[in-house]
Structures are given as C-alpha cells and as structure tokens.
Design a protein around this motif. Sequence first.
Motif, short mmCIF file in Angstrom:
data_model
loop_
_atom_site.label_atom_id
_atom_site.label_comp_id
_atom_site.label_asym_id
_atom_site.label_seq_id
_atom_site.Cartn_x
_atom_site.Cartn_y
_atom_site.Cartn_z
N ASP A 69 0.81 -1.22 0.00
CA ASP A 69 0.00 0.00 0.00
C ASP A 69 0.84 1.27 0.00
O ASP A 69 0.31 2.37 0.09
N GLY A 70 2.16 1.10 -0.07
CA GLY A 70 3.03 2.27 -0.09
C GLY A 70 3.39 2.81 1.28
O GLY A 70 4.00 3.88 1.39
N LYS A 71 3.04 2.09 2.33
CA LYS A 71 3.45 2.52 3.67
C LYS A 71 4.86 2.02 3.94
O LYS A 71 5.19 0.87 3.67
N VAL A 72 5.68 2.91 4.48
CA VAL A 72 7.08 2.59 4.72
C VAL A 72 7.33 2.43 6.21
O VAL A 72 6.96 3.30 7.01
N THR A 73 7.94 1.31 6.58
CA THR A 73 8.37 1.08 7.95
C THR A 73 9.88 1.26 8.03
O THR A 73 10.62 0.73 7.18
N ILE A 74 10.33 2.03 9.02
CA ILE A 74 11.75 2.36 9.16
C ILE A 74 12.22 1.93 10.54
O ILE A 74 11.65 2.34 11.55
N TRP A 75 13.25 1.09 10.57
CA TRP A 75 13.93 0.75 11.82
C TRP A 75 15.17 1.64 11.88
O TRP A 75 15.99 1.65 10.95
N THR A 76 15.34 2.39 12.97
CA THR A 76 16.40 3.40 12.97
C THR A 76 17.03 3.55 14.34
O THR A 76 16.44 3.20 15.36
N ARG A 86 7.54 12.98 11.97
CA ARG A 86 7.06 14.33 11.66
C ARG A 86 7.98 15.01 10.64
O ARG A 86 7.51 15.65 9.68
N TYR A 87 9.29 14.90 10.84
CA TYR A 87 10.23 15.51 9.90
C TYR A 87 10.06 14.93 8.50
O TYR A 87 10.06 15.66 7.49
N MET A 88 9.91 13.61 8.41
CA MET A 88 9.75 12.98 7.10
C MET A 88 8.44 13.39 6.44
O MET A 88 8.39 13.62 5.23
N SER A 89 7.39 13.47 7.22
CA SER A 89 6.11 13.90 6.67
C SER A 89 6.22 15.29 6.07
O SER A 89 5.71 15.57 4.98
N HIS A 90 6.93 16.17 6.78
CA HIS A 90 7.09 17.55 6.31
C HIS A 90 8.00 17.60 5.08
O HIS A 90 7.71 18.28 4.10
N PRO A 95 1.65 11.79 4.24
CA PRO A 95 0.88 11.77 5.49
C PRO A 95 1.54 10.83 6.49
O PRO A 95 2.21 9.86 6.10
N MET A 96 1.36 11.10 7.76
CA MET A 96 1.98 10.25 8.79
C MET A 96 1.45 8.82 8.74
O MET A 96 2.11 7.89 9.23
N THR A 97 0.28 8.62 8.16
CA THR A 97 -0.26 7.26 8.03
C THR A 97 0.59 6.39 7.12
O THR A 97 0.47 5.17 7.13
N LYS A 98 1.46 7.00 6.33
CA LYS A 98 2.33 6.25 5.42
C LYS A 98 3.74 6.06 5.98
O LYS A 98 4.62 5.56 5.29
#
Length: 539
Positions: A69-76, A86-90, A95-98
């Motif tokens: 669905d295009g949602k990205v999960t990031i392990w960091t 928030r920074y990535m959304s901006h 949207p933060m849902t992704k």
Amino acid sequence: LVHEDLLKYEAGWDAIREGNACSATYITRGDTDAALAACDRVFTHTFETQIIHQSYIEPHASLAEADADGKVTIWTTNQKPFAVRRYMSHALGWPMTKIRVIGMHIGGGFGGKLEMGLEPFAALLALKSRRPVKMLMSRKEEFQAANPRHASRITITTGVNRDMKMVARRAEVLLDTGAYSGNGPTAVGLAMFLVTGPYRLDHVDLSGKAVYTNKASSGSCRGPGGPQAVFAGESQIDIIAREMGWDPLAFRLANVVEEGDVLGAGQRLQDVGVRECLEQAAAAVGWGREEEPDEGVGLACSWWTSGGWATSALINLNEDGTVTLITGAVDIGPGAKYTSLPQLVADELKLRPEDVIVSACDTDTSPYDHGDGGSRMTYNVGRACQMAAEDLRTVILERAARTLGVAEDLLELVPGGVRILGHEEMALTLAEIAERGRVLVDGAIQGRASFLADMPGWDADACRGLTYPSFLAPSFSAQAARVRVDRQTGQVRVLEVAAAMDVGKAINPRAVEGQLEGGVAMGLGYGLLEEVKMKEGVV
C-alpha cells in the motif's frame, strides 16, 4: 550570505535573524554598563573551542521496507522516532499514516542522533525498489556528514571588587552551526544560561548567535552549547583569581548561587547544591595541599537542566501477573529505559523489576514521547511511567473490590496480588485479577498517563529569541583535577579527577556513576585529545 532567503524561512519560535546568524538570543538583567564602570577591576578575554564528534560506537543506521500500500516502515537508531516521522512527513509531503518508525536500542547517541539523517533516503529507495533497503554510515561518513559539537568563539567581560565579589558580566557567544541551523538556536540559548556560571550576578548583558558557515552542519553533543560556555566562563574565573591573588576555590564559593537566587533569564532557584559539590570535589583531590613539581590542580562548576517536553506511558496487566510497559521512548545507551523505568513501575506495583516487560518504540502503537535527549529520560519519562503505574494500581484495586464485594479502602496491594486489610492470606493474585478482567469484568486492565512538566518561571522582559527559557529541575555539579605537565614536551598527564553532582534521588546509583564517569571521559577527550579539522569546509 550563506542563505540569501533566510528571512523567508519558517521557524518554530519568534526567531531573530541577523546577517548570517540563523538565530540571535539576548538576555539582559540590571545595568551592566554602570556596574562595570563602578567595579574595582574589569577583565575581558576571548576563548575558542574546536569542533568534535560525539564518537558513539554505533554509527547512523536505518532499514526501510515498503508494503504493497506504499506505507514505509523504518527501523532506525534515531533518538527521536516520533520526530523522525514528523520531519519525514514535512520533508517528503507524505501523510503520517504512510510512515512507521520503530526505534531500536541505540549504541550511543550523545545528541548526535537527534536530527533526521538516513531515514528519508532509505525510505525513498525502499519505495522505489520495492525491496528492503539498509543504509549505514561508515566512520568516515560520520565525520563528513553527521552533526558534531559546535565550534565556538566566546568573549567575556567580568567586573569584580576587591572584596572577592563578582558584580557584572557581559558575554558574546558565537557558535558555528555550519550550513544548516540544526540544533544551533537551542545550543546558543543553553550556552547563554551557562556562560554566567552558577554565580550570583545582578547585572548581565548576554548576546548569542548561531552563525551559518559553508561546512557540515553541527548539532547537539552532550549538553549542547554547555561545555563551550563553561570552559570560557570558568577559565576566566581562574584568570581573575590568579590576577587578583585569590584562591580559585574561595573565589567561587564567595559568589555561587544559593537558595532563592536568580540565574539565566530570571529563573528563581530551588534546591541549590553547587556549594556542596565544589567543596566535595576539591576535598577529593586534596585541594590546598602542597603540590609536587610540575603538578597543578584546577576545578570548575556548572548547572544543567532536566529536559522537559511531553511524554506518555501505557501499562498492561498480563495474565500471569506480570506487566508490559509501553512507551515511545528509546534508550541511547545509558540503559534508563531498561533499568530505572522498570524500577519505578515495579516499586509502585509491588513487583520485581524483572516482572516488567519493556516494549520497543513503535510510532504506530506506542504512546507519544518527545525523544531521548536533554537529560530528560528518568525525570520525565520516568514520571509518566510512575503515574501510569499509579493509575494501574487504582484499577487493580477497583476490580478486586468488585470481585470480592468489599470497599476499595479495605484492600491493599501486596507483592503478587491483593489482600484484605488485617488478613495475612492473599485474597486474589494479580494473575486472577487479570484473567477475570478479560473474561468477566470490564475487559483488559490498563494504566495510562501523560506528563508535561511545568517549566519554572522566568522574566520574559529580560530575554529575546530564547528557544529554551528556563531550566527544569536543574542539577548542579563540580569537577576537580590534578595533573602533571612535562615542561619539555607539553604532555599533560591526568593524575586524578573528582566529579561531584547534586543528582537528587538516584533511582539507579550505578547508572548515575556510569554517567559521571562517562562525562569525565568525554571531557578529557574534548580538553586534551580531540578535534575535527576542516579545510574550506571539508573534513
């Protein structure tokens, strides 16, 4: 100008921008010009400090995976997972849902992993390739593109009288923030609080600027802005004492703040322990005893904040009577998330710390936390966890009262369960209460809390451009050292160091000792060994 459109940039506070300064900060109390003119002696000195890297063991690293669905999960390894989202959304317009960020246990941060780094690049590559993407900085790349401690140039003018009293101080703090502002504005504000030292001064005139330059951006590093300001301010204290023929310890003790005095931007102090710290640190290195040839002793003192910002916690009672602590906080190495937080929860619920399961941070499922930095973990996140445990305790007693058909005030929580006051035997175990809750009474048993500490008051008329106006629950500290210098080579050998800190209640004393020892080690490196050298903006 490094940034020709600087005045058009957005800022999260009432920023003052002047020329190449991404922010300017001013604190004024009293009449510094008149006070300096009336002093017996006035001293002016300029001090410079170099860029250093935080030198954490684990470099920046991120792993990203995109779903169908295009949602990205990031392990960091970032210190602020919710801020990364928030920074990535901006930055990406998503949207933060992704965006889902999972905060990993971090192999050292020291402030160097507070900013967004590899995460958006890994996310974009994962989305484009439809394959998991892992990015890891080499040690060379860390020095080229991370966020080291700001270089500084600090000029201080201090007026004193012959009775050993400091009267007034003027300071100009310049921090080299590199090509981007990063945490420069906050670092400057914090430096302004520390450049006066923990000394009683009725007249101060302070200016600070984070200045853009054409080089890699600087950022937070273990007390951002603090070591630079303390080095400058305390060095001048020693110079003044030598010129005036005063004992450096006696000079400091004659001027340190006491209960109810004012520091920073007009903050009135409580629980002040700097005098005791100075006395104990000095005694530990034998201050006043006769020195061996080529040996010297020195000391310094300061204060620091317990960072504020919002946090929250959720605790579930499990079917076997253990609990699961869910928090959005991450741990950057000291271990507070896995030691102090479970201790606080266990103490409130009459459990063993090993009965507390601590969850990883997941921005999709964890309650919000600002991030691990600014000396805030135990004081702030710990308080939220303690409050959530108190809430869970209330729910447990309420459920037990309904099950047993007695009033809540007739019950008490004991290790492993609940009993009726005056009875030795346990009426219900925690496991029984949890299971009944799931099957018979009102569902799962949880405790939850949100916490945002009230900041101490300050004088808004005394300051302009501050991003951090007062110190929450400040701690005071002092360090003393005895060294030997080889007159032929200039080599400095540190013989002994004593660190004394007013820490309040030590939830985990061994961890506190580790923090003190680590701070001393980093200070020795900063003072004697380390520098990131750049030529024309390149390492």
